[in-house]
Design an enzyme around this catalytic site. Structure first.
Site, mmCIF file in Angstrom:
data_model
loop_
_atom_site.group_PDB
_atom_site.id
_atom_site.type_symbol
_atom_site.label_atom_id
_atom_site.label_comp_id
_atom_site.label_asym_id
_atom_site.label_seq_id
_atom_site.Cartn_x
_atom_site.Cartn_y
_atom_site.Cartn_z
ATOM 1 N N ASP A 161 0.844 -1.185 0.000
ATOM 2 C CA ASP A 161 0.000 0.000 0.000
ATOM 3 C C ASP A 161 0.886 1.244 0.000
ATOM 4 O OD1 ASP A 161 -2.205 -1.618 0.200
ATOM 5 O OD2 ASP A 161 -2.531 -1.269 2.338
ATOM 6 N N LYS A 162 0.387 2.311 -0.565
ATOM 7 C CA LYS A 162 1.152 3.556 -0.630
ATOM 8 C C LYS A 162 1.677 3.957 0.742
ATOM 9 C CE LYS A 162 0.732 8.431 -1.945
ATOM 10 N NZ LYS A 162 -0.149 9.479 -2.514
#
Length: 335
Positions: free
Chosen positions: A151-152
């Site tokens: 995930d970012k």
């Protein structure tokens, strides 16, 4: 296993979901959908049906020639394909590199590859500048070299391919889950029992198509082993539950947001998780999160181990959580 499975951990969620209620029955499904969603052509709807992007009352539909049944229909429109990414001279923390692959410690806040609304500043942009022409086209134009994602806002160890043979080999390892992956999470409360396996089906939430959820039916199998490594904020009574915990999670599958969804399903969401962290932490835990200024989920991919797909060498990389998580853990330890 299909190619999307190889990078499922952070599959982009649809940017738009259209909904409409169809009351008629007996009409061909694709025709009924075209009438209910006039902005989409019949051919486009047939393609979306084939992709599993159309559902009725939460159940995915696939056949356009079937007869429509009354219900609430949802069409998940995938994001537009990003333009070809450009090289950007972004500093990388390189843990290992050879002619075939590169392993980096990804910072929180960096997306793995360009997507709508996040076209620059990604790992792909950085890798294109760092690796040069060797990376071009490996794994596709939009996300060259990428075989898995974080995930970012999740930090930690990632591997990317620099050659076709490495991409094929790494993809095969991820497809068979023959990868060692351990994450460190700081959670609200402590999952019970202190050690165990969470095995569920995960798919898009019926209530919010932009989120993932544990499903009773449908979805895809997701398996996470977890172990509580440390507890924080124990009460005066033995029966008082801890206010927070440090939890090690080992992935056996790589579904979108898997650890975040699984820990939330135990009633112990990851601290700082704005999407899955429903409920409120104890006041001293909230104060600690605020003092550190944590604005992301406290989740770090700490360990990545695999057999080099070209040389056969066993590789294993381990990194400590970044400063925001270290600072938060120190404050929690003082509760």
């Amino acid at each position: 296993m299909s190619a999307p499975d190889l990078i499922d951990e952070d599959d982009p969620l649809p940017t738009e979901v259209l909904e409409a209620r169809i009351d008629a029955s007996g009409v061909r499904l694709d025709k009924a959908l075209a009438q209910a969603f006039p902005t989409l052509s019949r051919a486009r709807l047939q393609a979306l049906l084939a992709e599993g992007a159309v559902s009725r009352d939460g159940q995915v539909l696939t056949g356009g020639s079937a007869k429509a049944q009354p219900g609430l229909y949802a069409v998940a429109l995938p994001p537009a394909a990003p333009a070809e990414p450009q090289p950007e001279a972004i500093p990388l923390t390189v843990l290992y590199e050879d002619a075939d692959l590169i392993v980096i410690d990804k910072p929180a806040g960096m997306a793995a590859h360009p997507a709508p609304g996040c076209e620059t500043g990604t790992l792909v942009n950085a890798l294109l500048a760092h690796c040069g022409d060797s990376l071009s086209g490996i794994g596709g134009v939009a996300r060259p070299g990428i075989v898995h994602r974080l995930d970012k806002d999740t930090s930690g160890v990632m591997v990317a391919a620099k050659t076709d043979r490495a991409h094929a080999g790494l993809s095969a390892l991820f497809a068979t889950h023959d990868i060692e992956r351990t994450y460190i999470a700081l959670t609200r409360g402590m999952p019970m029992p202190r050690e165990g396996r969470i095995q569920t089906q995960i798919g898009r939430s019926h209530g919010d198509r932009k989120k993932m959820a544990v499903l009773k039916s449908g979805g895809r199998e997701a398996i996470t082993d977890y172990r509580v490594e440390r507890v924080f904020g124990l009460g005066l009574r033995l029966t008082d539950p801890p206010k927070a915990a440090r939890v090690a999670c080992t992935l056996h599958t790589g579904r979108t947001h898997q650890i975040r969804v699984h820990l939330a399903s135990k009633g112990t969401p990851i601290l700082g998780d704005a999407v899955y962290g429903s409920g409120s932490a104890a006041a001293p835990v909230k104060a600690a999160v605020a003092e550190v200024g944590l604005t992301r989920q406290a989740l770090h991919a700490a360990v990545l181990g695999f057999v080099h797909p070209v040389t056969g060498q066993r590789l294993r990389f381990e990194t400590t959580p970044p400063p925001d998580m270290v600072a938060l853990e120190a404050l929690l330890a003082a509760l």
